[in-house]
Design a protein around this motif. Structure first.
Motif, PDB file in Angstrom:
ATOM      1  N   UNK A 239       0.891  -1.346  -0.054  1.00  0.00           N
ATOM      2  CA  UNK A 239       0.005  -0.160   0.008  1.00  0.00           C
ATOM      3  C   UNK A 239       1.017   1.269   0.152  1.00  0.00           C
ATOM      4  N   UNK A 240       0.458   2.128  -0.898  1.00  0.00           N
ATOM      5  CA  UNK A 240       1.048   3.526  -0.751  1.00  0.00           C
ATOM      6  C   UNK A 240       0.284   4.371   0.303  1.00  0.00           C
ATOM      7  N   UNK A 241       0.718   5.743   0.465  1.00  0.00           N
ATOM      8  CA  UNK A 241       0.192   6.707   1.230  1.00  0.00           C
ATOM      9  C   UNK A 241       0.129   7.769   0.531  1.00  0.00           C
ATOM     10  N   UNK A 242      -0.719   8.865   1.052  1.00  0.00           N
ATOM     11  CA  UNK A 242      -0.680  10.219   0.400  1.00  0.00           C
ATOM     12  C   UNK A 242       0.629  10.947   1.061  1.00  0.00           C
ATOM     13  N   UNK A 243       1.292  11.701   0.090  1.00  0.00           N
ATOM     14  CA  UNK A 243       2.454  12.399   0.513  1.00  0.00           C
ATOM     15  C   UNK A 243       2.075  13.509   1.311  1.00  0.00           C
ATOM     16  N   UNK A 244       2.963  13.981   2.392  1.00  0.00           N
ATOM     17  CA  UNK A 244       2.658  14.821   3.208  1.00  0.00           C
ATOM     18  C   UNK A 244       3.920  15.682   3.616  1.00  0.00           C
ATOM     19  N   UNK A 245       3.670  16.763   4.020  1.00  0.00           N
ATOM     20  CA  UNK A 245       4.784  17.646   4.534  1.00  0.00           C
ATOM     21  C   UNK A 245       5.129  18.877   3.629  1.00  0.00           C
ATOM     22  N   UNK A 246       5.535  19.863   4.344  1.00  0.00           N
ATOM     23  CA  UNK A 246       5.854  21.056   3.559  1.00  0.00           C
ATOM     24  C   UNK A 246       7.347  21.688   3.840  1.00  0.00           C
ATOM     25  N   UNK A 247       8.399  20.654   3.957  1.00  0.00           N
ATOM     26  CA  UNK A 247       9.782  21.192   4.104  1.00  0.00           C
ATOM     27  C   UNK A 247      10.057  21.990   2.922  1.00  0.00           C
ATOM     28  N   UNK A 248      10.570  23.035   2.994  1.00  0.00           N
ATOM     29  CA  UNK A 248      11.063  23.977   1.867  1.00  0.00           C
ATOM     30  C   UNK A 248      12.037  23.229   1.022  1.00  0.00           C
ATOM     31  N   UNK A 249      12.977  22.480   1.533  1.00  0.00           N
ATOM     32  CA  UNK A 249      13.900  21.950   0.620  1.00  0.00           C
ATOM     33  C   UNK A 249      13.376  21.091  -0.461  1.00  0.00           C
ATOM     34  N   UNK A 250      12.215  20.312  -0.085  1.00  0.00           N
ATOM     35  CA  UNK A 250      11.531  19.329  -1.009  1.00  0.00           C
ATOM     36  C   UNK A 250      10.709  19.997  -1.950  1.00  0.00           C
ATOM     37  N   UNK A 251       9.979  21.194  -1.219  1.00  0.00           N
ATOM     38  CA  UNK A 251       9.215  21.926  -2.328  1.00  0.00           C
ATOM     39  C   UNK A 251       9.970  22.480  -3.544  1.00  0.00           C
ATOM     40  N   UNK A 252      10.857  23.249  -2.881  1.00  0.00           N
ATOM     41  CA  UNK A 252      12.058  23.883  -4.044  1.00  0.00           C
ATOM     42  C   UNK A 252      12.720  22.941  -4.942  1.00  0.00           C
ATOM     43  N   UNK A 253      12.939  21.869  -4.440  1.00  0.00           N
ATOM     44  CA  UNK A 253      13.603  20.830  -5.413  1.00  0.00           C
ATOM     45  C   UNK A 253      12.803  20.282  -6.239  1.00  0.00           C
ATOM     46  N   UNK A 254      11.425  19.878  -5.852  1.00  0.00           N
ATOM     47  CA  UNK A 254      10.258  19.285  -6.868  1.00  0.00           C
ATOM     48  C   UNK A 254      10.152  20.493  -7.904  1.00  0.00           C
ATOM     49  N   UNK A 255       9.866  21.562  -7.313  1.00  0.00           N
ATOM     50  CA  UNK A 255       9.827  22.797  -8.501  1.00  0.00           C
ATOM     51  C   UNK A 255      11.002  23.067  -9.263  1.00  0.00           C
ATOM     52  N   UNK A 256      12.036  22.778  -8.943  1.00  0.00           N
ATOM     53  CA  UNK A 256      13.272  23.068  -9.834  1.00  0.00           C
ATOM     54  C   UNK A 256      13.368  22.115 -10.979  1.00  0.00           C
ATOM     55  N   UNK A 257      12.502  21.104 -10.853  1.00  0.00           N
ATOM     56  CA  UNK A 257      12.406  20.023 -11.792  1.00  0.00           C
ATOM     57  C   UNK A 257      12.090  20.703 -13.176  1.00  0.00           C
ATOM     58  N   UNK A 258      11.168  21.635 -13.263  1.00  0.00           N
ATOM     59  CA  UNK A 258      10.676  22.158 -14.172  1.00  0.00           C
ATOM     60  C   UNK A 258      11.865  22.531 -15.273  1.00  0.00           C
ATOM     61  N   UNK A 259      11.555  22.125 -16.449  1.00  0.00           N
ATOM     62  CA  UNK A 259      12.729  22.547 -17.670  1.00  0.00           C
ATOM     63  C   UNK A 259      13.912  21.829 -17.522  1.00  0.00           C
ATOM     64  N   UNK A 260      14.035  20.801 -16.612  1.00  0.00           N
ATOM     65  CA  UNK A 260      15.175  19.862 -16.445  1.00  0.00           C
ATOM     66  C   UNK A 260      15.428  19.211 -17.864  1.00  0.00           C
ATOM     67  N   UNK A 261      16.503  19.023 -18.085  1.00  0.00           N
ATOM     68  CA  UNK A 261      17.050  18.475 -19.503  1.00  0.00           C
ATOM     69  C   UNK A 261      17.744  17.310 -19.025  1.00  0.00           C
ATOM     70  N   UNK A 262      17.350  16.108 -19.550  1.00  0.00           N
ATOM     71  CA  UNK A 262      18.172  14.784 -19.334  1.00  0.00           C
ATOM     72  C   UNK A 262      18.464  14.232 -20.677  1.00  0.00           C
ATOM     73  N   UNK A 263      19.875  13.819 -20.859  1.00  0.00           N
ATOM     74  CA  UNK A 263      20.313  13.084 -22.028  1.00  0.00           C
ATOM     75  C   UNK A 263      20.260  11.673 -21.717  1.00  0.00           C
TER      76      UNK A 263
END
Length: 471
Positions: free
Chosen positions: A164-188
């Motif tokens: 079973x999975x669970x709903x993600x929780x938390x508001x740690x600013x490091x995690x929020x910023x890291x997730x938002x920083x993925x926008x526009x990421x380029x992977x080769x």
């Protein structure tokens, strides 16, 4: 486990002993004999080959023979690592109950002679993707309770049950910023993932929808040509730097070392030209068979410089490493889980030799080595340093996008296997960890970083809108 198949011969177990010749064949044959001795001793009627199946042709012939025999249960003997292609074909060929038995090997500091657990891991993931029910056993044929364990396996009491999975929780600013920083990421992605590695497959549209990530699909020739054309002075400078950090650099083949170091410069050039944040690289066999040098050492160098590189062209592995790296503000290491020991309550995480140098145990002199199967440099060799670690994977297991998050303590132990490896005590007991990895049918790659970043990763998962599966 599984429904009865009309015409199946009750009491007959059909076996498929899978192996690869790039591992320790002599040791694998010994282990197979021990597995067969147990099966014979406990009285099951065994159908199928009693020698190792090394290739698709031999395995398909064995599957056809078993189809004629119609055994009641199909038992894959995962003697060494293999990809999941033949397990997938067996699953399609038989409606009968299907199980996999993989075996541990001693942690003696030498080569990973079998890597059986990793083969089990790939097989479980492939079966999970198609919703195929399966049983599993990871046990030494000499274990005192092996007869009972095999009886449980073949009676359907060791099934892989979804976690079973669970709903993600938390508001740690490091995690929020890291997730938002993925926008526009380029992977080769350089080269495609090996056949039978469903763990490394990806859907471009799905990964773009998840985090607005763009993947460019490049050919291996771009990396090889860049390596061959690298500036000799830059190669010499890179070798001098490596010599100051790695013992035994003079002991490896110097022409192969030169070719390997050139791949680092090639990847630097590709990164600059394309503005890439991470790589997913088909690291074998062509780097050895066509180019003549390993990319593992260059991957370690890039990882230390915070450009994560996933081997086996694992795009989600590259993305997972990048997100974990940004949360931790430290290098990440994409690793395999290669052993779980319930009695010692530990596991071993390993990859052939590509951990960032900052993860080395300071009491061990990091050294240059060769790939244990392909016999070419450059690879790093050291045990991982003790300390708190976090594991993370954006997973596509069982067809769902989830954030796999776990933690543990890397122990100060002797080097378990050649390359870069560490002995870890997970927060979850090792016996339960086996059930969770198999039940979730996870990919075989997990990103590792030092420190406890679970709460921040939970916040990142919440920001991305995906649930969490706790290891």
């Amino acid at each position: 486990m599984g429904s009865k198949v009309k015409g199946a011969n009750e009491g007959v177990v059909g076996i498929l002993p899978l192996a690869r010749p790039t591992f320790d064949v002599g040791f694998a044959e010994e282990r197979l004999e021990a597995m067969l001795a147990v099966l014979d001793r406990v009285g099951w009627q065994i159908a199928g080959p009693r020698s190792l199946l090394f290739d698709a042709e031999a395995t398909r012939a064995a599957i056809a023979d078993l189809q004629a025999r119609q055994p009641a249960h199909i038992l894959i003997l995962q003697v060494t690592f293999t990809d999941a292609a033949m397990t997938s074909e067996a699953a399609k060929a038989f409606d009968q109950a299907l199980s996999i038995w993989a075996i541990p090997e001693p942690r003696k500091g030498g080569r990973l002679r079998l890597n059986s657990f990793c083969g089990l891991n790939l097989a479980a993931h492939a079966l999970g993707l198609v919703g195929r029910d399966f049983g599993y056993l990871y046990a030494d044929p000499a274990a005192p309770d092996i007869d009972d364990n095999l009886a449980e396996l073949l009676s359907g009491r060791r099934r892989a049950l979804p976690i079973a999975t669970r709903a993600a929780t938390g508001d740690d600013p490091r995690g929020v910023a890291a997730a938002r920083s993925l926008k526009g990421v380029r992977i080769a992605r350089i080269g495609r993932h090996p056949d039978g590695f469903d763990t490394c497959a990806y859907d471009p549209g799905r990964i773009a929808d998840l985090a607005d990530v763009h993947v460019d699909e490049l050919e291996l020739a771009a990396m090889f040509d860049g390596g061959r054309g690298a500036d000799a002075a830059e190669v010499a400078a890179l070798r001098a730097t490596a010599s100051g950090r790695l013992a035994k650099l003079d002991a490896v083949d110097q022409e192969q070392l030169d070719r390997s170091l050139r791949l680092k410069l090639a990847l630097d050039g590709i990164r600059r030209a394309g503005g890439y944040d991470a790589f997913a690289i088909r690291c074998w066999p062509e780097t050895f068979t066509e180019y003549g040098g390993a990319v593992c050492g260059p991957v370690a160098m890039l990882g230390e410089a915070k450009t994560p590189c996933a081997c086996e062209a694992d795009v989600y592995g590259a993305l997972s490493s990048l997100l974990l790296q940004r949360v931790a503000d430290a290098p990440a290491f994409l690793t395999d889980l290669v052993d779980l020991d319930g009695e010692d309550d530990t596991g071993v995480v390993w990859h052939c030799g590509q951990a960032p140098l900052s993860m080395a145990d300071p009491d061990f002199a990091a050294e240059a080595t060769i790939h244990t199967n392909r016999k070419m440099p450059l690879l790093y060799q050291f045990p991982l340093k003790p300390g708190r670690v976090t594991f993370f994977r954006i997973s596509q297991a069982r067809g769902e996008t989830v954030a796999v998050i776990g933690g543990g303590e890397m122990l100060k132990r002797p080097m378990a296997f050649t390359g870069t490896s560490g002995v870890v005590r997970f927060d979850t007991p090792a016996k339960d960890m086996l059930d969770r990895v198999m039940g979730a049918a996870l990919e075989h790659h997990m990103a590792l970083a030092y420190g406890d970043h679970r709460d921040a990763l939970g916040a990142a998962a919440k920001t991305l809108g995906i649930p969490v599966l706790d290891l």
